[in-house]
Write a protein that holds these residues in place. Structure first.
Motif: not given
Length: 235
Positions: A193-212
């Motif tokens: 997923g985009w926001i797993p417990d380990n953010l290094n293997e996630g895509h928090l950037d996609y979440f921020f782009l979604l909000l943008a």
């Protein structure tokens, strides 16, 4: 007035990231500043500092300059002020996404993707997004209060002013809903997923782009509503 009010809910959802996803992002960055360790949750202090910084800048610099072009005593109308704030919220989320993109790239280069450890990228890189969010807060929150007080019927000014504060609580609910839906949709099939417990293997950037992107769409809707709105003379 309700369409104008509704656009403030999306901004409140963006503002909620200051105490949620921004903190999560900061926990995976280098929090040491010399011999001092900066707690990620203390990022909220940068929002306060940003507000303290922008208020005098707005009153002493921006308003006098704007007054020369618009001829308005306050420099901007309430609708213009809120529109500027919405634009700054788009920049804020875009900046947060860029910081996360750089953080994830550094994690890949150092082989830290599978390790739940902080990446050696200073947490101070989060300051620009916090300052942009603080500036957006100045424009939108004050603009909302002025708008609902001036434009509401005289007998409903207290009630309509409270509506501006209601957007904050609804924005937090919207933020939780978006996060829940993103987690559900991106973790199907056993994916991290985009926001797993380990953010290094996630895509928090996609979440921020979604909000943008959501903030950009919200701003365009706001512009349409603001152009159609007919202001009344404040009594």
């Amino acid at each position: 007035m309700f369409p104008i009010w509704a656009t403030g809910i999306v901004f409140a959802a963006v503002y909620a990231q200051m105490s949620t996803m921004f903190v999560e992002q900061g926990m995976m960055m280098d929090t040491s500043i010399g011999s001092f360790t900066f707690p990620p949750a203390s990022l909220l202090s940068f929002d306060v500092i940003s507000v303290i910084f922008w208020v005098p800048i707005y009153d002493r610099v921006i308003v006098p300059i704007a007054r020369k072009f618009t001829g308005k005593e306050r420099g901007f109308s309430e609708l213009q002020r809120m529109g500027i704030g919405l634009f700054l919220s788009v920049l804020c989320m875009s900046t947060a996404a860029l910081v996360e993109i750089n953080r994830l790239q550094l994690a890949r280069e150092l082989g830290l993707v599978d390790k739940e450890v902080a990446v050696p990228l200073s947490i101070l890189w989060q300051i620009p997004q916090c300052f942009l969010l603080g500036a957006a807060e100045i424009f939108i929150c004050i603009g909302q209060l002025e708008f609902f007080y001036d434009q509401s019927p005289d007998a409903m000014r207290s009630l309509c002013s409270a509506l501006a504060l209601l957007t904050s609580s609804l924005g937090n609910y919207l933020s939780s809903f978006i996060l829940t839906m993103v987690t559900y949709l991106t973790t199907r099939g056993g994916k991290a997923g985009w926001i797993p417990d380990n953010l290094n293997e996630g895509h928090l950037d996609y979440f921020f782009l979604l909000l943008a992107g959501l903030s950009l769409f919200n701003m365009l809707v706001y512009i349409v509503c603001a152009k159609k709105y007919k202001s009344k003379k404040a009594s």
